[in-house]
Design a protein around this motif. Structure first.
Motif, mmCIF file in Angstrom:
data_model
loop_
_atom_site.group_PDB
_atom_site.id
_atom_site.type_symbol
_atom_site.label_atom_id
_atom_site.label_comp_id
_atom_site.label_asym_id
_atom_site.label_seq_id
_atom_site.Cartn_x
_atom_site.Cartn_y
_atom_site.Cartn_z
ATOM 1 N N SER A 57 0.820 -1.211 0.000
ATOM 2 C CA SER A 57 0.000 0.000 0.000
ATOM 3 C C SER A 57 0.852 1.258 0.000
ATOM 4 C CB SER A 57 -0.946 0.002 1.206
ATOM 5 O OG SER A 57 -0.258 0.303 2.414
ATOM 6 N N THR A 76 1.536 2.266 -3.563
ATOM 7 C CA THR A 76 0.316 2.681 -4.241
ATOM 8 C C THR A 76 -0.146 4.044 -3.764
ATOM 9 O OG1 THR A 76 -0.295 0.357 -4.454
ATOM 10 C CG2 THR A 76 -2.038 1.982 -4.757
ATOM 11 N N LEU A 83 -5.434 -2.208 -4.225
ATOM 12 C CA LEU A 83 -4.065 -1.721 -4.371
ATOM 13 C C LEU A 83 -3.529 -2.044 -5.759
ATOM 14 C CD1 LEU A 83 -2.621 -2.912 -0.938
ATOM 15 C CD2 LEU A 83 -2.793 -0.539 -1.674
ATOM 16 N N ASP A 100 -2.268 0.383 -8.958
ATOM 17 C CA ASP A 100 -0.917 0.243 -9.484
ATOM 18 C C ASP A 100 -0.934 -0.075 -10.980
ATOM 19 O OD1 ASP A 100 1.373 0.830 -8.111
ATOM 20 O OD2 ASP A 100 1.927 -1.245 -7.714
#
Length: 624
Positions: free
Chosen positions: A285, A288, A593, A597
């Protein structure tokens, strides 16, 4: 009320310390308090008779529903369309702030926007997974459900101080039922306060509207931090809000999902409790959130992570557990709710997580990669933090070359998983970089020797010459989608023939109409019965890998197809069944996430594909 609505037929609300699920028929069927990982109060999603529910639906049996979020917020609106009129149920939780609290509030506003409509409201809590009885008491101000340790206070929303909410009845089990009749323009509803000492009080619609405005304002202000302006902006913002809803504000810890017991195969045994913070998921995370501009959230988790590293250096099992409770407590003893039916008969229903004691070596690379990413955008690393990292690497130097359970938490015994070795390589690589860029003392000669030894071992043992692919475990032939991370972390170039061959092998074996399986359990037994669906995280990893390998149009089509599997609100569970149904715990942080991405990488490639084929090491400092 449907006994078991589809997993995807839910929206999520929360206050940054806990969360609730609301089905499209208006039933609030999952809520734990005071934290994500606390015992449930409403959990009919996992057992319709024992779990407890808070249902709100029109008295008219013939109705249709629509569900949406107020734009750019976590305020959920369920619209009911009946022959007599149109009503709205507006669900939200006022934000609690960063201080730990045992008191939380659920607001359920009812509005009639056209014609007339009558609602049936039923409040049937079941405290502590239905194991603790409660007593219902009524007063002119509302009602209290008291379990002895926790109270639930119901406060009607009403205009006149002496007006009743509606017809109110109780049943033999101590549940509360209310009938609310509304005409166009009227607002009523109920507020539930949860805590040890809560009491009901009279609430006027204007006061509740102020709560709604404040809550919506919080989400608008928070989302303005986003720096992303590319394609699929709406989908990325919804994913970002979902990740924020899954973050425990007092510590910055991100839970894998707010639910427990939702099956990876309906009717099967792969039913886990995901209400905890995995080092792996939360470390991902950091990258991201940074890429979207939410640096404060990334920094908060990094502080949580550094605390865990510092606490566990003397542990017999290594510097880090693989998961923790949101407050950092490592105690996650797994138990089975033996009397619970499980979602559509999917049992056993587990709370706690027995995988907490597993050895998963990849978490060290993910943790160091997160710390390094934060450093790249101005994060600091103090002396004590650096000492803790050095101690972690000292432990890893003596332990990376041993069997483990791996990223997928298999229960079939420890093995030499290639992905675990890959992320150990990342751990040493990022620590070497940090030492150089911070100018900190470190045993660089040893760290570089360990890093290079891991690299050589993966090339020798993780590569299967017959399959012309990197494989799941040393000496095996099974492919594993976790290895889609290899070019992302800079271990191989996306143009490397070995990687291109691996990607083609995955195309043929793990991909099903753009959706991606983690691995084949029948070819690599994981100690569990049954099968599972495609893993949504892996599909987004596949998009990222395709884009990086120059297959940009394929990546875009795969991404666009995957967007069609989102639910009506843009939310994803863990997996997708062969029918297209969402399965597994919901919504899953890992999936959202990876969506963010993949979208950012793909957007960059689409903007200028010709200029990027040699620069897939897209995260700062990761190009090789």
């Amino acid at each position: 009320m449907n006994e078991y609505p589809l997993i995807a037929d839910h929206g999520l609300i929360g206050d940054l310390q806990t969360a609730a699920l609301v089905a499209t028929d208006g039933t609030l069927d999952w809520f734990c308090s005071p934290r994500f990982d606390s015992p449930s109060i409403f959990a009919s999603l996992v057992d319709h008779s024992r779990g407890g529910h808070f249902s709100t639906r029109p008295l008219d049996e013939a109705f249709a529903t629509k569900q949406l979020y107020l734009p750019d917020t976590a305020v959920l609106v369920t619209r009911f369309l009946t022959e007599g009129g149109v009503g709205e149920l507006i669900d939200f939780m006022p934000i609690t702030g960063n201080a730990t609290t045992e008191q939380h509030r659920l607001v359920r506003m009812l509005r009639c926007v056209r014609g007339q409509i009558s609602f049936d409201v039923e409040v049937a809590p079941r405290f502590d997974y239905g194991r603790r009885p409660n007593h219902l008491s009524l007063s002119e101000d509302g009602a209290i459900f008291d379990s002895g340790e926790t109270r639930l206070a119901l406060s009607p929303i009403r205009e006149e101080s002496n007006a009743l909410l509606g017809a109110l009845t109780t049943d033999d089990e101590g549940d509360l039922r209310i009938t609310v009749s509304l005409e166009q323009g009227q607002t009523r509803g109920v507020i539930l306060d949860v805590g040890p000492d809560v009491v009901p009080r009279r609430m006027r619609p204007l006061e509740v509207q102020g709560m709604l405005d404040d809550t919506a304002g919080f989400w608008h202000d928070w989302l303005r931090q986003s720096t992303y302006t590319g394609r699929w902006r709406e989908e990325l913002q919804r994913s970002a809000i979902t990740l924020k809803l899954l973050t425990y504000a007092p510590t910055g810890a991100l839970v894998a999902a707010p639910t427990a017991g939702l099956p990876e195969q309906v009717g099967g045994e792969r039913n886990w409790d995901y209400r905890y913070t995995w080092i792996r998921d939360a470390s991902f995370s950091v990258h991201t959130l940074i890429r979207m501009g939410f640096v404060e959230e990334a920094a908060a988790f990094s502080r949580w992570l550094k605390d865990r590293i510092a606490e566990q250096l003397d542990s017999d099992t290594g510097p880090l557990n693989i998961m923790y409770r949101v407050d950092g407590n490592p105690e996650l003893r797994e138990e089975i709710l033996t009397d619970w039916e499980g979602y559509r008969g999917s049992h056993p229903v587990r709370i706690g997580n027995g995988a907490a004691g597993q050895l998963q070596l990849d978490i060290y690379g993910e943790a160091l990669d997160a710390i390094y990413a934060l450093h790249q955008v101005g994060g600091t690393l103090g002396q004590q933090g650096w000492i803790a990292i050095c101690d972690l690497l000292e432990w890893l130097a003596g332990n990376w070359n041993q069997p483990e359970e791996g990223i997928w938490e298999t229960r079939g015994g420890q093995k030499d998983f290639t992905y675990g070795r890959l992320m150990c390589w990342v751990a040493f690589d990022r620590a070497i970089r940090l030492a150089g860029e911070y100018g900190r003392p470190a045993p660089l000669t040893r760290w570089m020797a360990e890093r290079d030894a891991i690299y050589t071992q993966i090339m020798d043992k993780g590569w299967n010459s017959e399959r012309q692919a990197f494989v799941q475990q040393y000496g095996g032939t099974v492919l594993d989608a976790s290895l889609l991370k290899m070019p992302q972390v800079g271990f191989v170039a996306p143009s490397d023939p070995m990687w291109q061959s691996t990607l083609r092998a995955m195309d043929a074996e793990l991909v099903s109409d753009s959706l991606v399986y983690r691995y084949d359990p029948s070819a690599s037994p994981d100690g569990l019965l049954g099968s599972e669906g495609t893993f949504s995280l892996c599909t987004f990893l596949y998009v990222d890998a395709l884009a990086g390998a120059g297959r940009v149009e394929e990546a875009r089509l795969t991404f666009e197809k995957m967007l069609t599997y989102a639910n009506h609100l843009g939310l994803y569970s863990e997996e997708i069944a062969v029918t297209g149904e969402q399965i597994g715990n919901f919504p899953q942080a890992f999936t959202h996430l990876a969506l963010i991405d993949a979208a950012i990488t793909l957007n960059d490639c689409l903007d200028d594909a010709a200029s990027r084929p040699g620069s897939y090491g897209r995260r700062l400092g990761q190009a090789h």
